[in-house]
Each structure stands twice: as C-alpha cells, then as structure tokens.
Design a protein around this motif. Structure first.
Motif: not given
Length: 113
Positions: A1-12
C-alpha cells in the motif's frame, strides 16, 4: 500500500474559507465518478488549524489530501487518465494554485498506536 500526501495551496484570489468550501465540492465531484474508475482505497482531508507552538515553524499549505492506493502504478494510472485530466484536474483550477501542489509518495512504518 502506498500513501500519497498531496500538499495544497489555494489560488491567490481565494481566502482559506473559500478554498475549503470549494474543496468540499471538488470531493463530491470525485465521489460521483463511476465505480472502479478511482483506484483509491482511502481518502482523507487534513485542514490546518490556527494553532501555533512558539518557536516551531508551521507549513504554509491550505490543506493536505491523503490518498491510499495499492501501488504507484495505480496512482499513475489515475493521475494520467482522461477522466482525471479532463474532469478532476480541470476542476482543480477553480480553487488550487496547481503550480504549488507537491506530492509525497510513502509507505507507513507504524511505531505505536
């Protein structure tokens, strides 16, 4: 099993609350896709709090999506599929600064708990 952490930044042009509200709509879009098309075993959204600990720097992300898949091949198949690129990624443009999105592929090593 692979865990993917996706770090998100909102539009300005969005504040954090607008980002969170749209992210919830985006999640509903993903869950409405035909069964079997999304090879995800588990999906969790992490939303930052306003808490701070003096002397410890906090990450400047608006949220983190955690996605569990059976393999990197499954993740690659999903993130390069026509459905992802034409539907999901297109919708991400409405709330994410995709140029700032970062992925971490990991396996878990449980120490306790």
């Amino acid at each position: 099993m692979i865990k993917i952490s996706i770090f998100l930044t909102r539009r300005a042009d969005l504040n954090h609350e607008e980002f969170v509200e749209y992210w919830q709509k985006h999640t509903a879009l993903i869950t409405s896709l035909p069964g079997g098309e999304v090879p995800v075993r588990r999906y969790v959204q992490l939303l930052p709090t306003d808490d701070e600990i003096p002397g410890i720097r906090t990450a400047a992300y608006d949220g983190v999506a955690e996605v569990w898949v059976d393999s990197v091949a499954d993740a690659a198949r999903w993130f390069t599929s026509d459905t992802y690129t034409t539907t999901v990624a297109a919708d991400e443009e409405n709330f994410l600064d995709r140029s700032q999105t970062r992925f971490l592929y990991a396996t878990e090593l449980a120490i306790f708990g």
